[in-house]
Design a protein around this motif. Structure first.
Motif, PDB file in Angstrom:
ATOM      1  N   ALA A  42       0.834  -1.206   0.000  1.00  0.00           N
ATOM      2  CA  ALA A  42       0.000   0.000   0.000  1.00  0.00           C
ATOM      3  C   ALA A  42       0.869   1.256   0.000  1.00  0.00           C
ATOM      4  N   PHE A  43       1.916   1.257   0.818  1.00  0.00           N
ATOM      5  CA  PHE A  43       2.816   2.412   0.868  1.00  0.00           C
ATOM      6  C   PHE A  43       3.431   2.677  -0.499  1.00  0.00           C
ATOM      7  N   TRP A  44       4.040   1.647  -1.078  1.00  0.00           N
ATOM      8  CA  TRP A  44       4.694   1.817  -2.374  1.00  0.00           C
ATOM      9  C   TRP A  44       3.680   2.051  -3.490  1.00  0.00           C
ATOM     10  N   GLY A  45       2.505   1.474  -3.345  1.00  0.00           N
ATOM     11  CA  GLY A  45       1.448   1.711  -4.329  1.00  0.00           C
ATOM     12  C   GLY A  45       0.997   3.162  -4.358  1.00  0.00           C
ATOM     13  N   GLY A  46       1.153   3.870  -3.255  1.00  0.00           N
ATOM     14  CA  GLY A  46       0.878   5.297  -3.221  1.00  0.00           C
ATOM     15  C   GLY A  46       2.075   6.142  -3.613  1.00  0.00           C
ATOM     16  N   TYR A  47       3.269   5.668  -3.245  1.00  0.00           N
ATOM     17  CA  TYR A  47       4.477   6.451  -3.505  1.00  0.00           C
ATOM     18  C   TYR A  47       4.791   6.563  -4.993  1.00  0.00           C
ATOM     19  N   PHE A  48       4.748   5.462  -5.724  1.00  0.00           N
ATOM     20  CA  PHE A  48       5.174   5.486  -7.126  1.00  0.00           C
ATOM     21  C   PHE A  48       4.328   6.410  -7.988  1.00  0.00           C
ATOM     22  N   PRO A  49       3.007   6.370  -7.902  1.00  0.00           N
ATOM     23  CA  PRO A  49       2.237   7.346  -8.689  1.00  0.00           C
ATOM     24  C   PRO A  49       2.539   8.792  -8.285  1.00  0.00           C
ATOM     25  N   LEU A  50       2.755   9.023  -6.994  1.00  0.00           N
ATOM     26  CA  LEU A  50       3.088  10.370  -6.525  1.00  0.00           C
ATOM     27  C   LEU A  50       4.425  10.825  -7.119  1.00  0.00           C
ATOM     28  N   ALA A  51       5.407   9.948  -7.124  1.00  0.00           N
ATOM     29  CA  ALA A  51       6.727  10.304  -7.658  1.00  0.00           C
ATOM     30  C   ALA A  51       6.653  10.591  -9.152  1.00  0.00           C
ATOM     31  N   LEU A  52       5.884   9.805  -9.885  1.00  0.00           N
ATOM     32  CA  LEU A  52       5.743  10.051 -11.325  1.00  0.00           C
ATOM     33  C   LEU A  52       4.945  11.321 -11.584  1.00  0.00           C
ATOM     34  N   TRP A  53       3.938  11.548 -10.773  1.00  0.00           N
ATOM     35  CA  TRP A  53       3.164  12.789 -10.880  1.00  0.00           C
ATOM     36  C   TRP A  53       4.083  13.993 -10.650  1.00  0.00           C
ATOM     37  N   ALA A  54       4.922  13.915  -9.625  1.00  0.00           N
ATOM     38  CA  ALA A  54       5.835  15.010  -9.305  1.00  0.00           C
ATOM     39  C   ALA A  54       6.810  15.264 -10.454  1.00  0.00           C
ATOM     40  N   ALA A  55       7.288  14.199 -11.097  1.00  0.00           N
ATOM     41  CA  ALA A  55       8.232  14.354 -12.210  1.00  0.00           C
ATOM     42  C   ALA A  55       7.589  15.082 -13.390  1.00  0.00           C
ATOM     43  N   GLY A  56       6.287  14.981 -13.512  1.00  0.00           N
ATOM     44  CA  GLY A  56       5.598  15.647 -14.607  1.00  0.00           C
ATOM     45  C   GLY A  56       5.010  16.988 -14.252  1.00  0.00           C
ATOM     46  N   ARG A  57       5.027  17.339 -12.991  1.00  0.00           N
ATOM     47  CA  ARG A  57       4.348  18.543 -12.505  1.00  0.00           C
ATOM     48  C   ARG A  57       5.242  19.771 -12.585  1.00  0.00           C
ATOM     49  N   ARG A  58       4.674  20.846 -13.006  1.00  0.00           N
ATOM     50  CA  ARG A  58       5.360  22.134 -13.022  1.00  0.00           C
ATOM     51  C   ARG A  58       5.233  22.755 -11.629  1.00  0.00           C
ATOM     52  N   GLY A  59       6.211  23.497 -11.200  1.00  0.00           N
ATOM     53  CA  GLY A  59       6.105  24.233  -9.952  1.00  0.00           C
ATOM     54  C   GLY A  59       6.913  23.645  -8.812  1.00  0.00           C
ATOM     55  N   GLU A  60       6.855  24.339  -7.686  1.00  0.00           N
ATOM     56  CA  GLU A  60       7.671  23.990  -6.520  1.00  0.00           C
ATOM     57  C   GLU A  60       7.348  22.625  -5.934  1.00  0.00           C
ATOM     58  N   THR A  61       6.076  22.293  -5.843  1.00  0.00           N
ATOM     59  CA  THR A  61       5.700  21.026  -5.204  1.00  0.00           C
ATOM     60  C   THR A  61       6.318  19.846  -5.932  1.00  0.00           C
ATOM     61  N   GLY A  62       6.140  19.780  -7.233  1.00  0.00           N
ATOM     62  CA  GLY A  62       6.711  18.679  -8.009  1.00  0.00           C
ATOM     63  C   GLY A  62       8.218  18.668  -7.953  1.00  0.00           C
ATOM     64  N   GLU A  63       8.813  19.853  -8.045  1.00  0.00           N
ATOM     65  CA  GLU A  63      10.268  19.944  -8.009  1.00  0.00           C
ATOM     66  C   GLU A  63      10.827  19.482  -6.667  1.00  0.00           C
ATOM     67  N   ARG A  64      10.186  19.904  -5.590  1.00  0.00           N
ATOM     68  CA  ARG A  64      10.677  19.519  -4.257  1.00  0.00           C
ATOM     69  C   ARG A  64      10.501  18.023  -3.993  1.00  0.00           C
ATOM     70  N   LEU A  65       9.363  17.479  -4.377  1.00  0.00           N
ATOM     71  CA  LEU A  65       9.157  16.026  -4.214  1.00  0.00           C
ATOM     72  C   LEU A  65      10.163  15.244  -5.046  1.00  0.00           C
ATOM     73  N   SER A  66      10.415  15.704  -6.261  1.00  0.00           N
ATOM     74  CA  SER A  66      11.385  15.023  -7.127  1.00  0.00           C
ATOM     75  C   SER A  66      12.792  15.119  -6.553  1.00  0.00           C
ATOM     76  N   ALA A  67      13.156  16.278  -6.022  1.00  0.00           N
ATOM     77  CA  ALA A  67      14.487  16.447  -5.429  1.00  0.00           C
ATOM     78  C   ALA A  67      14.658  15.524  -4.225  1.00  0.00           C
ATOM     79  N   PHE A  68      13.635  15.463  -3.388  1.00  0.00           N
ATOM     80  CA  PHE A  68      13.685  14.577  -2.229  1.00  0.00           C
ATOM     81  C   PHE A  68      13.819  13.118  -2.677  1.00  0.00           C
TER      82      PHE A  68
END
Length: 175
Positions: A42-68
């Motif tokens: 469940a944890f990884w099932g939530g993390y992977f879509p979030l990480a891919l979403w962040a990689a495609g997202r413009r702005g600070e939120t996506g950039e910060r999640l991707s950097a982390f």
């Protein structure tokens, strides 16, 4: 959706490959000792879509999640080379053993680690702006926590292999 940070997406996919490889090899899933198999899935099932979403997202939120995530990727790969014996092969460090994997599994596992580590490092170098460096450093700073977690995971996996050897890698039972 336009992919804003392709190396961050590859970093997330590298972690996915790592986390898919280990249970298939019979050594358990990352965080399984703490969360159980269903909880870790469940944890990884939530993390992977979030990480891919962040990689495609413009702005600070996506950039910060991707950097982390990229920082954690570099730290996660480094943990493997700190925790397990390795040697140079063609100038590249390769694990000689790891986590109860068999000799036959190690070449593919090393390839997964290299792909994950390289994409994570490239994400940090090419896609992390100054304003997100603190998030990258927080991911990198996870190294000691991840190292302790890996040690706990391996001890737990060895115990599981003693209890149910048919479900676990036979290499976990070796001294």
């Amino acid at each position: 959706m336009r992919l804003r940070r392709p190396f961050a997406a590859l970093s997330a996919l590298g972690l996915f490959a790592h986390n898919a490889f280990e249970p298939r090899a019979g050594v358990g899933l990352v965080f399984e000792p703490f969360l159980g198999r269903r909880g870790a899935l469940a944890f990884w099932g939530g993390y992977f879509p979030l990480a891919l979403w962040a990689a495609g997202r413009r702005g600070e939120t996506g950039e910060r999640l991707s950097a982390f995530g990229a920082g954690i990727g570099v730290a996660g790969v480094a943990v493997h080379f700190r925790a397990w014996p390795w040697s140079l092969h063609g100038g590249l460090p390769m694990l000689d053993e790891a986590e109860g994997l068999t000799e036959r599994q190690l070449p593919a596992y090393n390839a997964v680690l290299w792909a994950w580590g390289l994409s994570s490092a490239l994400s940090l170098a090419r896609e992390t702006r100054r304003g997100s460096c603190g998030f990258a450093l927080a991911g990198l700073a996870s190294f000691p926590i991840l190292l302790a977690s890996a040690g706990h995971h391996f001890r737990w996996a060895r115990e599981q292999a003693r209890r149910e050897p048919e479900r676990w890698s036979p290499a976990l039972l070796e001294d």
